[in-house]
Design an enzyme around this catalytic site. Structure first.
Site, PDB file in Angstrom:
ATOM      1  N   ARG A 179      -5.515  -7.858   3.147  1.00 43.15           N
ATOM      2  CA  ARG A 179      -4.916  -6.597   2.716  1.00 43.15           C
ATOM      3  C   ARG A 179      -4.035  -6.057   3.824  1.00 43.15           C
ATOM      4  O   ARG A 179      -4.396  -6.092   5.009  1.00 43.15           O
ATOM      5  CB  ARG A 179      -5.993  -5.568   2.378  1.00 43.15           C
ATOM      6  CG  ARG A 179      -6.753  -5.871   1.101  1.00 43.15           C
ATOM      7  CD  ARG A 179      -5.892  -5.661  -0.127  1.00 43.15           C
ATOM      8  NE  ARG A 179      -6.560  -6.029  -1.362  1.00 43.15           N
ATOM      9  CZ  ARG A 179      -6.024  -5.909  -2.567  1.00 43.15           C
ATOM     10  NH1 ARG A 179      -4.803  -5.429  -2.682  1.00 43.15           N
ATOM     11  NH2 ARG A 179      -6.681  -6.279  -3.645  1.00 43.15           N
ATOM     12  N   GLU A 234       4.828  -3.254  -0.005  1.00 48.75           N
ATOM     13  CA  GLU A 234       5.103  -4.475  -0.772  1.00 48.75           C
ATOM     14  C   GLU A 234       6.079  -4.179  -1.909  1.00 48.75           C
ATOM     15  O   GLU A 234       5.799  -3.300  -2.730  1.00 48.75           O
ATOM     16  CB  GLU A 234       3.802  -5.058  -1.322  1.00 48.75           C
ATOM     17  CG  GLU A 234       2.881  -5.554  -0.224  1.00 48.75           C
ATOM     18  CD  GLU A 234       1.704  -6.383  -0.743  1.00 48.75           C
ATOM     19  OE1 GLU A 234       1.594  -6.597  -1.978  1.00 48.75           O
ATOM     20  OE2 GLU A 234       0.901  -6.840   0.088  1.00 48.75           O
ATOM     21  N   HIS A 265       2.514 -12.365  -1.196  1.00 44.12           N
ATOM     22  CA  HIS A 265       1.197 -12.029  -1.753  1.00 44.12           C
ATOM     23  C   HIS A 265       0.749 -13.095  -2.762  1.00 44.12           C
ATOM     24  O   HIS A 265       0.412 -12.798  -3.908  1.00 44.12           O
ATOM     25  CB  HIS A 265       1.236 -10.644  -2.411  1.00 44.12           C
ATOM     26  CG  HIS A 265      -0.113  -9.974  -2.446  1.00 44.12           C
ATOM     27  ND1 HIS A 265      -0.287  -8.624  -2.277  1.00 44.12           N
ATOM     28  CD2 HIS A 265      -1.361 -10.472  -2.640  1.00 44.12           C
ATOM     29  CE1 HIS A 265      -1.570  -8.317  -2.371  1.00 44.12           C
ATOM     30  NE2 HIS A 265      -2.239  -9.429  -2.597  1.00 44.12           N
TER      31      HIS A 265
END
Length: 350
Positions: A258, A287, A306
């Site tokens: 994370r 992001e 990701h």
């Protein structure tokens, strides 16, 4: 007949949910309504007070109608959505944490919310090890240069040569489902594995063949560090400007867990100085990162969008776990993975 909303996307499709629930609940008559949101082509984001959601409240409300059960990947189940769904009795989220669901609103309405722990553990663990190897052996940089007809013979020079996992000390920050798989793989490579995790006891560490230490010792001793902790108020920025300097010169840092676990601000300077030898990232504080993000131009940085959990097996497993919980709910059985147990028993509205 039970009315079920299957709210999927281009990763966990509505059809995966429907097929999994049909297989998990034989003998039950199911009436499906579907919603397909735009993720992953469209990035997730905050919606109506929940995080990491895809789609709008209006889409979910319209698709739900009088559904009693909802299975979802990223559709936003906000307080407003729950308020507008008087027949809803159970929400199954096929993620490791139901951050796209307003748990307080669901609990107040007596709606149990389930989640899917471990759905991507194997995928995320494999990806983390892949990032380590890519960073330690300069694989992406070598590939990019060779495609430009640049032969990086200088990477064979001693001062530029890569590092091996065999014999290396690798520190894992967090030792849950993903971290424990990473440790097993690293040990097969011949690495000595350190673990910093306050929820892991010494007996488990001993039986797994890893060394349990505090975070500061892990950072001082590890030539490679990989993050695998959950984000809580206590773990946010647990690696920061102060303790990152404890790392040995030239250490490799990997974050595929994370973004909030890591303070990104000091990283460009640590890379420029050579204190960090390489950085491999799959998650970010923003992001996607903006075009002017400083790490875009920093040396020895590997970035991926990701993708750690992006395997077909993860999608299949996620749908199966969510469907299994819904099937237990239909049979009146005890649910296994409930994020708001105070909404039990029965999943009935208060």
């Amino acid at each position: 007949m039970t009315k079920v909303l299957v709210a999927g996307d281009d990763f966990v499709a509505p059809e995966l949910f429907a097929d999994a629930l049909i297989g998990a609940a034989p003998g039950h008559t199911l009436d499906f309504r579907t919603l397909r949101t735009g993720w992953p082509v469209e990035p997730f984001g905050p919606v109506g007070g929940v995080k990491e959601a895809s789609g709008t409240e209006e889409q979910v409300i319209e698709a739900l109608g009088d559904a009693e059960i909802a299975l979802t990947q990223m559709a936003p189940f906000t307080a407003e959505v729950i308020k507008q769904a008087p027949n809803l009795r159970m929400i199954g989220c096929c993620r490791g944490g139901p951050v796209n669901i307003d748990l307080a609103a669901a609990t107040a309405a007596g709606i149990p919310v389930t989640y899917a722990p471990g759905r991507n553990a194997a995928a995320a663990a494999e990806f983390a090890v892949g990032l380590m190897l890519a960073a330690m052996r300069r694989i992406p940089a070598s590939d990019a240069d060779l495609k430009k007809n640049i032969w990086r013979g200088d990477f064979y020079a001693y001062e530029n040569a890569g590092l091996e996992l065999d014999g290396a000390t690798v520190g894992l920050v967090g030792y849950g489902a993903i971290g424990s798989i990473v440790a097993r793989v690293l040990k097969a490579f011949g690495a000595h594995v350190l673990v910093a995790d306050p929820y892991t006891d010494k007996d488990k560490a001993l039986s797994d063949g890893v060394e349990l230490v505090v975070l500061e010792e892990l950072l001082r001793r590890s030539s490679v560090v990989s993050l695998h902790a959950r984000v809580t108020p206590e773990t946010r920025h647990m690696l920061n400007a102060d303790n990152l300097r404890l790392l040995p010169q030239g250490a490799v840092l990997v974050n595929s867990a994370r973004g909030d676990l890591l303070d990104y601000a000091p990283l460009p300077g640590l890379l420029e100085s050579g204190h960090l030898g390489a950085l491999a990232l799959d998650v970010y504080d923003i992001e996607p990162p903006p075009a002017d993000w400083p790490l875009h131009s920093a040396p020895n940085v590997i970035t991926t969008p990701h993708l750690a959990g992006a395997t077909r097996q993860t999608a299949d497993r996620a749908a199966a776990i969510a469907a299994g919980e819904a099937a237990r709910f239909l049979r009146g059985e005890e649910l296994r993975f409930v994020a708001n147990p105070e909404a039990l028993p029965g999943g009935q509205r208060s």
